[in-house]
Design a protein around this motif. Structure first.
Motif, mmCIF file in Angstrom:
data_model
loop_
_atom_site.group_PDB
_atom_site.id
_atom_site.type_symbol
_atom_site.label_atom_id
_atom_site.label_comp_id
_atom_site.label_asym_id
_atom_site.label_seq_id
_atom_site.Cartn_x
_atom_site.Cartn_y
_atom_site.Cartn_z
ATOM 1 N N GLU A 77 56.961 7.420 -34.276
ATOM 2 C CA GLU A 77 56.761 6.964 -35.655
ATOM 3 C C GLU A 77 55.836 5.748 -35.750
ATOM 4 O O GLU A 77 55.467 5.341 -36.856
ATOM 5 C CB GLU A 77 58.122 6.629 -36.279
ATOM 6 N N PHE A 78 55.497 5.179 -34.613
ATOM 7 C CA PHE A 78 54.528 4.082 -34.561
ATOM 8 C C PHE A 78 53.948 4.059 -33.158
ATOM 9 O O PHE A 78 54.663 4.253 -32.182
ATOM 10 C CB PHE A 78 55.192 2.733 -34.873
ATOM 11 N N VAL A 79 52.634 3.808 -33.069
ATOM 12 C CA VAL A 79 51.969 3.762 -31.768
ATOM 13 C C VAL A 79 51.366 2.384 -31.542
ATOM 14 O O VAL A 79 50.551 1.910 -32.345
ATOM 15 C CB VAL A 79 50.849 4.819 -31.657
ATOM 16 N N PHE A 80 51.785 1.729 -30.457
ATOM 17 C CA PHE A 80 51.096 0.541 -29.971
ATOM 18 C C PHE A 80 50.161 1.005 -28.861
ATOM 19 O O PHE A 80 50.600 1.304 -27.752
ATOM 20 C CB PHE A 80 52.093 -0.489 -29.417
ATOM 21 N N HIS A 81 48.866 1.085 -29.183
ATOM 22 C CA HIS A 81 47.895 1.599 -28.224
ATOM 23 C C HIS A 81 47.270 0.420 -27.477
ATOM 24 O O HIS A 81 46.265 -0.155 -27.898
ATOM 25 C CB HIS A 81 46.835 2.419 -28.954
ATOM 26 N N LEU A 82 47.891 0.080 -26.349
ATOM 27 C CA LEU A 82 47.474 -1.070 -25.559
ATOM 28 C C LEU A 82 46.709 -0.666 -24.309
ATOM 29 O O LEU A 82 46.117 -1.526 -23.638
ATOM 30 C CB LEU A 82 48.704 -1.892 -25.142
ATOM 31 N N ALA A 83 46.716 0.606 -23.973
ATOM 32 C CA ALA A 83 46.052 1.075 -22.749
ATOM 33 C C ALA A 83 44.550 0.882 -22.868
ATOM 34 O O ALA A 83 43.960 1.066 -23.931
ATOM 35 C CB ALA A 83 46.388 2.542 -22.502
ATOM 36 N N GLY A 104 49.904 1.818 -22.153
ATOM 37 C CA GLY A 104 49.683 0.596 -21.378
ATOM 38 C C GLY A 104 50.967 -0.198 -21.251
ATOM 39 O O GLY A 104 50.971 -1.425 -21.245
ATOM 40 N N SER A 105 52.067 0.517 -21.108
ATOM 41 C CA SER A 105 53.392 -0.105 -21.169
ATOM 42 C C SER A 105 53.685 -1.038 -19.997
ATOM 43 O O SER A 105 54.542 -1.918 -20.108
ATOM 44 C CB SER A 105 54.469 0.985 -21.223
ATOM 45 N N LYS A 106 52.992 -0.864 -18.874
ATOM 46 C CA LYS A 106 53.247 -1.708 -17.714
ATOM 47 C C LYS A 106 52.273 -2.871 -17.613
ATOM 48 O O LYS A 106 52.336 -3.661 -16.670
ATOM 49 C CB LYS A 106 53.198 -0.872 -16.433
ATOM 50 N N GLY A 107 51.367 -2.974 -18.586
ATOM 51 C CA GLY A 107 50.409 -4.066 -18.593
ATOM 52 C C GLY A 107 51.022 -5.357 -19.099
ATOM 53 O O GLY A 107 52.191 -5.411 -19.508
ATOM 54 N N GLU A 166 57.460 4.851 -23.151
ATOM 55 C CA GLU A 166 56.585 4.014 -22.336
ATOM 56 C C GLU A 166 55.585 4.895 -21.584
ATOM 57 O O GLU A 166 55.960 5.690 -20.726
ATOM 58 C CB GLU A 166 57.420 3.177 -21.370
ATOM 59 N N TYR A 167 54.316 4.716 -21.923
ATOM 60 C CA TYR A 167 53.258 5.529 -21.328
ATOM 61 C C TYR A 167 52.289 4.614 -20.576
ATOM 62 O O TYR A 167 51.788 3.635 -21.124
ATOM 63 C CB TYR A 167 52.498 6.301 -22.404
ATOM 64 N N ASP A 168 52.016 4.953 -19.298
ATOM 65 C CA ASP A 168 51.082 4.160 -18.507
ATOM 66 C C ASP A 168 50.286 5.075 -17.594
ATOM 67 O O ASP A 168 50.371 6.315 -17.699
ATOM 68 C CB ASP A 168 51.829 3.072 -17.723
ATOM 69 N N ILE A 169 49.572 4.471 -16.663
ATOM 70 C CA ILE A 169 48.649 5.227 -15.828
ATOM 71 C C ILE A 169 49.344 6.279 -14.970
ATOM 72 O O ILE A 169 48.752 7.292 -14.588
ATOM 73 C CB ILE A 169 47.822 4.263 -14.945
ATOM 74 N N ASP A 170 50.620 6.055 -14.664
ATOM 75 C CA ASP A 170 51.349 7.019 -13.846
ATOM 76 C C ASP A 170 52.054 8.090 -14.683
ATOM 77 O O ASP A 170 52.771 8.937 -14.145
ATOM 78 C CB ASP A 170 52.363 6.307 -12.946
ATOM 79 N N SER A 171 51.864 8.036 -16.008
ATOM 80 C CA SER A 171 52.426 9.076 -16.881
ATOM 81 C C SER A 171 51.512 10.290 -16.885
ATOM 82 O O SER A 171 50.368 10.237 -16.421
ATOM 83 C CB SER A 171 52.591 8.543 -18.313
ATOM 84 N N THR A 172 52.016 11.398 -17.427
ATOM 85 C CA THR A 172 51.249 12.646 -17.442
ATOM 86 C C THR A 172 50.845 13.009 -18.865
ATOM 87 O O THR A 172 51.371 12.465 -19.847
ATOM 88 C CB THR A 172 52.090 13.792 -16.860
ATOM 89 N N LEU A 173 49.920 13.956 -18.973
ATOM 90 C CA LEU A 173 49.540 14.448 -20.298
ATOM 91 C C LEU A 173 50.707 15.168 -20.961
ATOM 92 O O LEU A 173 50.804 15.209 -22.194
ATOM 93 C CB LEU A 173 48.326 15.382 -20.183
ATOM 94 N N GLU A 174 51.599 15.729 -20.142
ATOM 95 C CA GLU A 174 52.812 16.342 -20.697
ATOM 96 C C GLU A 174 53.680 15.273 -21.350
ATOM 97 O O GLU A 174 54.286 15.514 -22.401
ATOM 98 C CB GLU A 174 53.598 17.065 -19.595
ATOM 99 N N ASP A 175 53.738 14.091 -20.726
ATOM 100 C CA ASP A 175 54.468 12.979 -21.339
ATOM 101 C C ASP A 175 53.852 12.600 -22.680
ATOM 102 O O ASP A 175 54.549 12.389 -23.667
ATOM 103 C CB ASP A 175 54.460 11.753 -20.418
ATOM 104 N N LEU A 176 52.524 12.542 -22.698
ATOM 105 C CA LEU A 176 51.826 12.185 -23.934
ATOM 106 C C LEU A 176 52.113 13.205 -25.025
ATOM 107 O O LEU A 176 52.368 12.837 -26.186
ATOM 108 C CB LEU A 176 50.318 12.095 -23.676
#
Length: 369
Positions: free
Chosen positions: A48-54, A7-10, A30-40
């Protein structure tokens, strides 16, 4: 540290990322709606840390609540498991998770999934149930009354309010970001299973609207908001971020005559008034005194002299002033005073008075030096 932000663009994501960069964190995925599963897959390999805002809060179809707030969380965890990555995870949830509505139920399922994951893999989990969040870059006409009211008032659009007495629980974006970075460093604010952000401001919707309208009016009456109040300070900063790009500026009324000009700049009930005085070469202004009113003069351009005489004495005191050497001259009560431009160009003086000018009680008495 390698940090993954979903949710990096939120609204929260943008504010978090810029502050992480301000604090020197360089490797941010930075992962958002326009990112891919390959990116994930790539990001979860070594983060080393996840901010899960999506998440999803305004879907076209109800099923998207579960897909966005539970399904994607499951994908994220599966990808971490695949890489045997026990990175700590922060989850952006909502106070709606306590309610039996589609959005709340989807948030609760995402929470439960994450808590179970943390127990199974001995991973630190930080779940935050956010109330309403406000601040710069929040999208108006979406899910924030503060953002909508701020945008509409700043842009001369009407606002609608069903019940002005509804009490809002609000947290400010900077307070939220500071708390998230504390969690990143291993120091979350936590009670029982849940983390939290402080302070929470409890304010009625009608009061928020009135404050925002007063901020708009302050450009006309020159009044400074009471920024000693923490909520007003934050709301005013929030309001300014919604000003139209061609309306950052506003004109002041200049009182002009053959001597120069005098212009009121800022006013406050408890902090007085600031004005800008421009004197033409050779011009003397003032020759008055006050009982209680006191002032501070700061010449910022040009050269001149400020003279004083206690009204019951003959001695004249002089202070030479110049824009080349900035210094403040106090104007005590009981002294008649004037200021003269000794230079060949306009002299500009910033003048502060401890009280706003009241034409009914000016506390100003004219006596020559």
């Amino acid at each position: 540290m390698k940090i993954l932000v979903t949710g990096s663009k939120g609204f929260i994501g943008k504010n978090l990322i810029v502050e992480l960069k301000n604090q020197g964190y360089k490797e941010i995925y930075e992962y958002d709606i326009d990112s891919t599963l390959e990116d994930l897959d790539k990001y979860t390999k070594d983060c080393e840390f996840v901010f899960h805002l999506a998440g999803v809060n305004r879907p076209k179809e109800e099923k998207e609540f579960i897909e966005g707030n539970f399904g994607f969380t499951s994908q994220l965890l599966d990808s971490l498991i695949k890489h045997n990555n026990k990175s700590s995870i922060m989850l952006s949830s909502s106070i709606q998770a306590d309610y039996e509505n589609p959005y709340g139920l989807s948030k609760k399922k995402g929470e439960d999934l994450l808590f179970n994951y943390g127990k199974t893999f001995a991973t630190d989990i930080y779940v935050y149930r956010f109330p309403n969040v406000f601040g710069k870059w929040c999208r108006p006409n979406y899910n924030s009354a503060v953002a909508t009211f701020s945008h509409n008032i700043a842009n001369n659009l009407p606002i609608t309010m069903n019940d002005p007495n509804v009490e809002m629980n609000l947290i400010y974006i900077d307070d939220l970001v500071n708390e998230l970075i504390s969690a990143l460093k291993g120091f979350p604010s936590k009670k029982d299973n849940y983390c939290y952000v402080e302070p929470v401001h409890k304010v009625k919707l009608g009061e928020i609207a009135n404050l925002l309208l007063s901020f708009k009016e302050s450009r006309l009456n020159k009044e400074i908001p009471n920024t000693r109040d923490p909520f007003i300070k934050k709301l005013y900063a929030n309001y300014l971020s919604y000003l139209p790009k061609d309306k950052f500026n506003y004109e002041l009324k200049m009182n002009v005559d053959n001597r120069g000009s005098f212009t009121e700049f800022l006013k406050s009930d408890d902090r007085g008034q600031i004005s800008i005085n421009i004197s033409k070469p050779g011009i003397v202004k003032g020759n008055h005194w006050h009982h209680t009113k006191n002032e501070k003069f700061l010449v910022v351009s040009g050269n001149g002299v400020i003279r004083f005489r206690k009204i019951d004495e003959a001695e004249v005191i002089e202070y030479v002033v110049s824009g080349n050497k900035l210094e403040v001259v106090d104007i005590p009560p009981g002294y008649t005073h004037n200021i003269e431009n000794l230079g060949n160009t306009d002299m500009v003086t910033v003048m502060w008075a401890n009280e706003k000018f009241d034409p009914n009680r000016p506390d100003t008495y004219f006596v020559d030096i």
